[in-house]
Design a protein around this motif. Sequence first.
Motif, PDB file in Angstrom:
ATOM      1  N   GLY A 179      -2.229  -9.541  -5.619  1.00  9.85           N
ATOM      2  CA  GLY A 179      -1.467 -10.100  -6.543  1.00  9.85           C
ATOM      3  C   GLY A 179       0.245  -9.865  -6.108  1.00  9.85           C
ATOM      4  N   PHE A 180       0.349  -8.576  -5.974  1.00  9.51           N
ATOM      5  CA  PHE A 180       1.665  -7.995  -5.347  1.00  9.51           C
ATOM      6  C   PHE A 180       1.786  -8.661  -4.005  1.00  9.51           C
ATOM      7  CE2 PHE A 180       1.545  -5.356  -8.967  1.00  9.51           C
ATOM      8  CZ  PHE A 180       2.807  -5.012  -9.248  1.00  9.51           C
ATOM      9  N   THR A 181       0.971  -8.493  -3.259  1.00 14.65           N
ATOM     10  CA  THR A 181       0.951  -8.981  -1.695  1.00 14.65           C
ATOM     11  C   THR A 181       1.386 -10.593  -1.674  1.00 14.65           C
ATOM     12  OG1 THR A 181      -0.417  -7.341  -1.240  1.00 14.65           O
ATOM     13  CG2 THR A 181      -0.033  -9.318   0.548  1.00 14.65           C
ATOM     14  N   LEU A 182       0.800 -11.324  -2.454  1.00 12.18           N
ATOM     15  CA  LEU A 182       1.060 -12.808  -2.834  1.00 12.18           C
ATOM     16  C   LEU A 182       2.284 -12.827  -3.450  1.00 12.18           C
ATOM     17  CD1 LEU A 182      -2.414 -14.236  -3.527  1.00 12.18           C
ATOM     18  CD2 LEU A 182      -1.348 -14.339  -1.263  1.00 12.18           C
ATOM     19  N   GLU A 215       0.984  -1.050   0.054  1.00 14.05           N
ATOM     20  CA  GLU A 215       0.115  -0.036  -0.018  1.00 14.05           C
ATOM     21  C   GLU A 215       0.908   1.333  -0.128  1.00 14.05           C
ATOM     22  OE1 GLU A 215      -4.279  -1.127   2.058  1.00 14.05           O
ATOM     23  OE2 GLU A 215      -2.391  -0.659   3.440  1.00 14.05           O
ATOM     24  N   LYS A 216       1.923   1.226   0.940  1.00 13.07           N
ATOM     25  CA  LYS A 216       2.788   2.295   0.979  1.00 13.07           C
ATOM     26  C   LYS A 216       3.642   2.582  -0.336  1.00 13.07           C
ATOM     27  CE  LYS A 216       3.207   2.352   5.957  1.00 13.07           C
ATOM     28  NZ  LYS A 216       4.109   1.895   7.031  1.00 13.07           N
ATOM     29  N   LYS A 217       3.786   1.535  -1.038  1.00 10.33           N
ATOM     30  CA  LYS A 217       4.621   1.692  -2.437  1.00 10.33           C
ATOM     31  C   LYS A 217       3.721   2.043  -3.382  1.00 10.33           C
ATOM     32  CE  LYS A 217       8.404   0.634  -4.713  1.00 10.33           C
ATOM     33  NZ  LYS A 217       9.616   1.089  -4.678  1.00 10.33           N
ATOM     34  N   GLY A 218       2.338   2.318  -3.400  1.00  9.34           N
ATOM     35  CA  GLY A 218       1.443   2.834  -4.365  1.00  9.34           C
ATOM     36  C   GLY A 218       1.135   1.890  -5.191  1.00  9.34           C
ATOM     37  N   ILE A 219       0.787   0.423  -4.837  1.00 11.26           N
ATOM     38  CA  ILE A 219       0.388  -0.481  -5.570  1.00 11.26           C
ATOM     39  C   ILE A 219      -1.122  -0.051  -5.698  1.00 11.26           C
ATOM     40  CG2 ILE A 219      -0.094  -3.047  -5.908  1.00 11.26           C
ATOM     41  CD1 ILE A 219       2.806  -2.082  -5.934  1.00 11.26           C
ATOM     42  N   THR A 261       5.431   4.578 -17.464  1.00 14.63           N
ATOM     43  CA  THR A 261       5.047   4.556 -16.325  1.00 14.63           C
ATOM     44  C   THR A 261       3.384   3.957 -16.030  1.00 14.63           C
ATOM     45  OG1 THR A 261       3.906   6.749 -16.489  1.00 14.63           O
ATOM     46  CG2 THR A 261       6.119   6.454 -15.536  1.00 14.63           C
ATOM     47  N   ALA A 262       3.086   3.014 -17.166  1.00 16.27           N
ATOM     48  CA  ALA A 262       1.858   2.631 -17.119  1.00 16.27           C
ATOM     49  C   ALA A 262       1.740   1.203 -16.109  1.00 16.27           C
ATOM     50  CB  ALA A 262       1.468   1.999 -18.452  1.00 16.27           C
ATOM     51  N   ARG A 263       1.002   1.532 -15.128  1.00 18.94           N
ATOM     52  CA  ARG A 263       0.705   0.594 -14.068  1.00 18.94           C
ATOM     53  C   ARG A 263       0.160  -0.551 -14.361  1.00 18.94           C
ATOM     54  NH1 ARG A 263       2.121   2.680  -9.111  1.00 18.94           N
ATOM     55  NH2 ARG A 263       2.090   5.036  -8.758  1.00 18.94           N
ATOM     56  N   SER A 264      -0.912  -0.520 -15.163  1.00 14.43           N
ATOM     57  CA  SER A 264      -1.294  -1.861 -15.773  1.00 14.43           C
ATOM     58  C   SER A 264      -0.272  -2.777 -16.295  1.00 14.43           C
ATOM     59  CB  SER A 264      -2.371  -1.878 -16.424  1.00 14.43           C
ATOM     60  OG  SER A 264      -2.191  -0.919 -17.631  1.00 14.43           O
ATOM     61  N   SER A 265       0.446  -2.182 -17.179  1.00 15.88           N
ATOM     62  CA  SER A 265       1.596  -2.779 -18.008  1.00 15.88           C
ATOM     63  C   SER A 265       2.589  -3.538 -16.860  1.00 15.88           C
ATOM     64  CB  SER A 265       2.318  -2.018 -18.788  1.00 15.88           C
ATOM     65  OG  SER A 265       1.309  -1.485 -20.018  1.00 15.88           O
ATOM     66  N   SER A 266       3.077  -2.634 -15.977  1.00 17.80           N
ATOM     67  CA  SER A 266       3.963  -3.133 -15.088  1.00 17.80           C
ATOM     68  C   SER A 266       3.465  -4.207 -14.023  1.00 17.80           C
ATOM     69  CB  SER A 266       4.369  -1.996 -14.051  1.00 17.80           C
ATOM     70  OG  SER A 266       3.619  -1.549 -13.145  1.00 17.80           O
TER      71      SER A 266
END
Length: 86
Positions: A46-49, A35-39, A72-77
């Motif tokens: 997905g990032f947490t797991l 959350e702090k990283k801005g996900i 900087t496209a978050r969905s692509s990253s």
Amino acid sequence: MPDIGKQAGEANLFDPETSVPAGMKHLEWQHRKCEKKGISPENMMGFTLASYNAGLGHVYDAKDLAEEKAGTARSSSATWTRRYCC
């Protein structure tokens, strides 16, 4: 793992009575870090797991590399990170 158990306040990780709650505490900690990283909320699980399995630092590195490669496209990253990190 012993260090993670200590962080969660549990010493005996071979006992399911203590290891499962310790794992949940660790997972919650990783969720807060994401959350702090801005996900984004849609990518949070997905990032947490992924960070639980691969390690938070590896996921951060993969996210940063993906953003670099995709602009900087978050969905692509998020897609890149899921594909190559997990």
